[in-house]
Scaffold this motif. Structure first.
Motif, PDB file in Angstrom:
ATOM      1  N   UNK A  35       0.740  -1.320   0.391  1.00 45.71           N
ATOM      2  CA  UNK A  35      -0.101   0.019   0.177  1.00 45.71           C
ATOM      3  C   UNK A  35       0.777   1.413  -0.276  1.00 45.71           C
ATOM      4  N   UNK A  36       1.833   1.581  -0.897  1.00 44.18           N
ATOM      5  CA  UNK A  36       2.448   3.003  -1.136  1.00 44.18           C
ATOM      6  C   UNK A  36       1.856   3.595  -1.879  1.00 44.18           C
ATOM      7  N   UNK A  37       0.598   4.132  -0.338  1.00 41.03           N
ATOM      8  CA  UNK A  37       0.339   5.631  -0.683  1.00 41.03           C
ATOM      9  C   UNK A  37       0.893   6.658  -0.865  1.00 41.03           C
ATOM     10  N   UNK A  38       2.366   6.839  -0.239  1.00 39.64           N
ATOM     11  CA  UNK A  38       3.197   7.918  -0.262  1.00 39.64           C
ATOM     12  C   UNK A  38       3.780   8.300  -1.391  1.00 39.64           C
ATOM     13  N   UNK A  39       4.268   7.560  -2.166  1.00 47.32           N
ATOM     14  CA  UNK A  39       4.481   7.973  -4.233  1.00 47.32           C
ATOM     15  C   UNK A  39       3.532   9.008  -4.068  1.00 47.32           C
ATOM     16  N   UNK A  40       2.205   8.388  -4.730  1.00 50.41           N
ATOM     17  CA  UNK A  40       1.391   8.861  -5.291  1.00 50.41           C
ATOM     18  C   UNK A  40       1.086   9.565  -4.347  1.00 50.41           C
ATOM     19  N   UNK A  41       0.709  10.728  -3.576  1.00 55.17           N
ATOM     20  CA  UNK A  41       0.000  11.679  -2.866  1.00 55.17           C
ATOM     21  C   UNK A  41       1.639  12.904  -2.406  1.00 55.17           C
ATOM     22  N   UNK A  42       2.759  12.035  -2.221  1.00 54.26           N
ATOM     23  CA  UNK A  42       3.769  13.080  -1.952  1.00 54.26           C
ATOM     24  C   UNK A  42       4.926  13.384  -3.039  1.00 54.26           C
ATOM     25  N   UNK A  43       4.171  12.603  -4.302  1.00 49.82           N
ATOM     26  CA  UNK A  43       5.741  12.787  -4.950  1.00 49.82           C
ATOM     27  C   UNK A  43       4.642  12.949  -6.588  1.00 49.82           C
ATOM     28  N   UNK A  44       3.564  11.973  -7.179  1.00 48.71           N
ATOM     29  CA  UNK A  44       3.329  12.220  -7.944  1.00 48.71           C
ATOM     30  C   UNK A  44       2.234  12.794  -8.469  1.00 48.71           C
ATOM     31  N   UNK A  45       1.206  13.055  -7.274  1.00 51.30           N
ATOM     32  CA  UNK A  45       0.883  13.649  -7.978  1.00 51.30           C
ATOM     33  C   UNK A  45       1.466  16.016  -7.628  1.00 51.30           C
ATOM     34  N   UNK A  46       2.017  16.192  -6.471  1.00 51.88           N
ATOM     35  CA  UNK A  46       2.420  17.594  -6.846  1.00 51.88           C
ATOM     36  C   UNK A  46       3.096  16.665  -8.212  1.00 51.88           C
ATOM     37  N   UNK A  47       3.953  16.484  -8.482  1.00 50.27           N
ATOM     38  CA  UNK A  47       4.599  16.678 -10.259  1.00 50.27           C
ATOM     39  C   UNK A  47       3.608  16.685 -11.118  1.00 50.27           C
ATOM     40  N   UNK A  48       2.526  16.366 -10.927  1.00 52.91           N
ATOM     41  CA  UNK A  48       1.828  16.940 -11.871  1.00 52.91           C
ATOM     42  C   UNK A  48       1.117  18.064 -11.927  1.00 52.91           C
ATOM     43  N   UNK A  49       0.765  18.017 -10.439  1.00 58.78           N
ATOM     44  CA  UNK A  49       0.070  19.860 -10.791  1.00 58.78           C
ATOM     45  C   UNK A  49       1.014  20.821 -11.083  1.00 58.78           C
TER      46      UNK A  49
END
Ligand code: SF4
Length: 261
Positions: free
Chosen positions: A88-102
């Motif tokens: 359950x690697x939610x950290x990568x999604x919310x701390x890395x990928x989403x900020x990058x895409x934003x």
């Protein structure tokens, strides 16, 4: 967020690791308008910050630090105190990928990724159609020794944490091996203790929220002698002095493609 200017932007997201750093060296003169960013989780190793400063100084580049809108601590509450894990690697999604895409917004972007030709793992591929992944090391058939050459010949060298840890990423990353947790205790005791603070036991259900699946960090610390003697890599005289990545190998549990490049 940057407005869409109609032109294609070129971005290299640095992880604080050796491969993305080597890619910065490789691309610096090939793509003059390359933007360099670092996705800061707020729980980075001090050595990572020092390595990024070295890159700025030696390569003469600007590295923009991008932070998530919500902190890890906020997300941990939202996730019901379930620490992230390989499953359950939610950290990568919310701390890395989403900020990058934003950060990218709707701009058309070539996103450069430091995967090598000698690696067998998938790269981060955004689902957003305006983000086009590029893999220069794979396109040019470049392998580990080429990355070593780029880092050494540029004067950048390897990140200092490679002496005791094999990969980049948060100090509490659950992908690290048990001997690396012990090394964290030895090198940055305060960060180990911060990681311990995130572990909890639900007083009603008895459920344990721990970074390692089978034991808490306190239990791990109590087994330090056993872990070290089972893992001869850290103290083995024949290889003492080498970087930990050389001792452990470069293909150990390397599943965090966004954080570890
Ligand atoms: S380095 Fe590890 S803990 Fe940090 S965001 Fe990546 S996977 Fe999560």
């Amino acid at each position: 967020m940057t407005k869409d200017t109609g032109r294609t932007r070129h971005i290299l997201a640095l992880s604080g690791g050796k491969d993305s750093a080597a890619l910065a060296v490789y691309l610096r003169d090939k793509i003059p308008d390359l933007e360099y960013v670092f996705l800061d989780t707020g729980h980075e190793l001090p050595e990572t910050g020092e390595f990024l400063d070295r890159m700025r100084a030696i390569l003469g580049i600007d590295v923009k630090r991008i932070e998530p809108k919500r902190s890890f601590e906020d997300w941990l509450k939202i996730k019901g105190f379930y620490l992230p894990s390989p499953q359950k690697r939610w950290c990568t999604e919310v701390l890395k990928i989403k900020p990058y895409e934003d950060y990218i917004g709707t701009d058309k972007v070539c996103s450069y990724i430091g995967l090598r030709a000698d690696e067998d793992r998938d790269g981060y591929i955004s689902s957003k159609p305006n983000i086009i992944p590029r893999y220069p090391f794979i396109e040019d058939q470049m392998v580990y020794s080429d990355i070593e050459d780029l880092l050494e010949s540029s004067g950048l060298g390897f990140p200092a944490y490679h002496r005791w840890r094999s990969r980049s990423g948060c100090y509490f990353c659950f992908f690290q091996q048990k001997v690396e947790w012990l090394n964290l205790y030895k090198e940055h005791k305060e960060l180990f203790l911060k990681a311990m603070d995130f572990e909890k036991v639900d007083s009603q259900t008895g459920k344990r929220f721990t970074w390692c699946q089978d034991e808490s960090l306190e239990e791990l610390l109590n087994r330090a002698d056993q872990i070290r003697s089972n893992h001869d890599a850290y103290f083995k005289p024949a290889i003492k002095g080498k970087k930990l990545i050389d001792r452990l190998g470069d293909n150990i549990t390397r599943t965090c493609i966004v954080c570890d490049l």
